[in-house]
Write a protein that holds these residues in place. Structure first.
Motif, PDB file in Angstrom:
ATOM      1  N   GLY A  53     -12.122   4.063   4.026  1.00  0.00           N
ATOM      2  CA  GLY A  53     -11.128   3.302   4.772  1.00  0.00           C
ATOM      3  C   GLY A  53      -9.960   4.169   5.198  1.00  0.00           C
ATOM      4  O   GLY A  53      -9.400   3.989   6.281  1.00  0.00           O
ATOM      5  N   ALA A  54      -9.594   5.127   4.369  1.00  0.00           N
ATOM      6  CA  ALA A  54      -8.483   6.021   4.704  1.00  0.00           C
ATOM      7  C   ALA A  54      -8.804   6.842   5.955  1.00  0.00           C
ATOM      8  O   ALA A  54      -7.947   7.029   6.826  1.00  0.00           O
ATOM      9  CB  ALA A  54      -8.174   6.940   3.530  1.00  0.00           C
ATOM     10  N   SER A  55     -10.031   7.316   6.042  1.00  0.00           N
ATOM     11  CA  SER A  55     -10.438   8.093   7.218  1.00  0.00           C
ATOM     12  C   SER A  55     -10.436   7.214   8.468  1.00  0.00           C
ATOM     13  O   SER A  55      -9.963   7.634   9.534  1.00  0.00           O
ATOM     14  CB  SER A  55     -11.825   8.690   6.997  1.00  0.00           C
ATOM     15  N   LEU A  56     -10.944   5.995   8.345  1.00  0.00           N
ATOM     16  CA  LEU A  56     -10.915   5.064   9.475  1.00  0.00           C
ATOM     17  C   LEU A  56      -9.477   4.799   9.906  1.00  0.00           C
ATOM     18  O   LEU A  56      -9.162   4.851  11.097  1.00  0.00           O
ATOM     19  CB  LEU A  56     -11.606   3.750   9.119  1.00  0.00           C
ATOM     20  N   ARG A  57      -8.600   4.532   8.939  1.00  0.00           N
ATOM     21  CA  ARG A  57      -7.196   4.272   9.265  1.00  0.00           C
ATOM     22  C   ARG A  57      -6.574   5.456  10.004  1.00  0.00           C
ATOM     23  O   ARG A  57      -5.866   5.280  10.998  1.00  0.00           O
ATOM     24  CB  ARG A  57      -6.394   3.955   7.999  1.00  0.00           C
ATOM     25  N   GLN A  58      -6.853   6.650   9.538  1.00  0.00           N
ATOM     26  CA  GLN A  58      -6.305   7.852  10.169  1.00  0.00           C
ATOM     27  C   GLN A  58      -6.779   7.973  11.613  1.00  0.00           C
ATOM     28  O   GLN A  58      -5.974   8.192  12.524  1.00  0.00           O
ATOM     29  CB  GLN A  58      -6.722   9.092   9.375  1.00  0.00           C
ATOM     30  N   HIS A  59      -8.075   7.814  11.844  1.00  0.00           N
ATOM     31  CA  HIS A  59      -8.624   8.001  13.189  1.00  0.00           C
ATOM     32  C   HIS A  59      -8.250   6.859  14.126  1.00  0.00           C
ATOM     33  O   HIS A  59      -7.966   7.088  15.304  1.00  0.00           O
ATOM     34  CB  HIS A  59     -10.140   8.172  13.125  1.00  0.00           C
ATOM     35  N   SER A  67      -3.053   0.237  12.805  1.00  0.00           N
ATOM     36  CA  SER A  67      -3.946   0.255  11.647  1.00  0.00           C
ATOM     37  C   SER A  67      -5.116  -0.689  11.904  1.00  0.00           C
ATOM     38  O   SER A  67      -5.048  -1.551  12.789  1.00  0.00           O
ATOM     39  CB  SER A  67      -3.192  -0.204  10.404  1.00  0.00           C
ATOM     40  N   PRO A  68      -6.204  -0.554  11.140  1.00  0.00           N
ATOM     41  CA  PRO A  68      -7.326  -1.475  11.302  1.00  0.00           C
ATOM     42  C   PRO A  68      -6.929  -2.946  11.114  1.00  0.00           C
ATOM     43  O   PRO A  68      -7.367  -3.821  11.867  1.00  0.00           O
ATOM     44  CB  PRO A  68      -8.316  -1.036  10.220  1.00  0.00           C
ATOM     45  N   THR A  69      -6.079  -3.221  10.135  1.00  0.00           N
ATOM     46  CA  THR A  69      -5.654  -4.604   9.893  1.00  0.00           C
ATOM     47  C   THR A  69      -4.852  -5.140  11.072  1.00  0.00           C
ATOM     48  O   THR A  69      -5.083  -6.265  11.528  1.00  0.00           O
ATOM     49  CB  THR A  69      -4.834  -4.697   8.592  1.00  0.00           C
ATOM     50  N   ALA A  70      -3.931  -4.345  11.582  1.00  0.00           N
ATOM     51  CA  ALA A  70      -3.140  -4.775  12.740  1.00  0.00           C
ATOM     52  C   ALA A  70      -4.029  -4.952  13.965  1.00  0.00           C
ATOM     53  O   ALA A  70      -3.858  -5.900  14.737  1.00  0.00           O
ATOM     54  CB  ALA A  70      -2.035  -3.762  13.024  1.00  0.00           C
TER      55      ALA A  70
END
Length: 82
Positions: A53-59, A67-70
């Motif tokens: 998830g951290a990598s997804l958030r970064q990219h 962010s993914p949630t936003a």
């Protein structure tokens, strides 16, 4: 074909290096999953090939500025009940 030749030809055809193209494709898949599923961010990251998830958030933040949630809260497709 050498890696260098492949990279050069790929860039000529697609307009970007293979690594950048791959990340763009993964971000697009993650966006689709965020919009159309209730999967947790870590699961979407794994499905899209980011691993964590951290990598997804970064990219996603680098590509879209959110962010993914936003992103999910903003672009979620809500099905109406008829």
């Amino acid at each position: 074909m050498s890696v260098r030749t492949f990279t050069r030809r790929f860039r000529e055809e697609v307009g970007m290096p293979p690594g950048q193209w791959l990340i763009r494709q993964r971000v697009e898949l993650a966006r689709h999953l965020l919009e159309s599923t209730d999967l947790p961010v870590d699961r979407i990251a794994a499905e899209a090939g980011f691993g964590t998830g951290a990598s997804l958030r970064q990219h996603l933040t680098a590509a879209l500025g959110v962010s993914p949630t936003a992103y999910r809260q903003t672009f979620r497709v809500v099905e109406s009940v008829a």
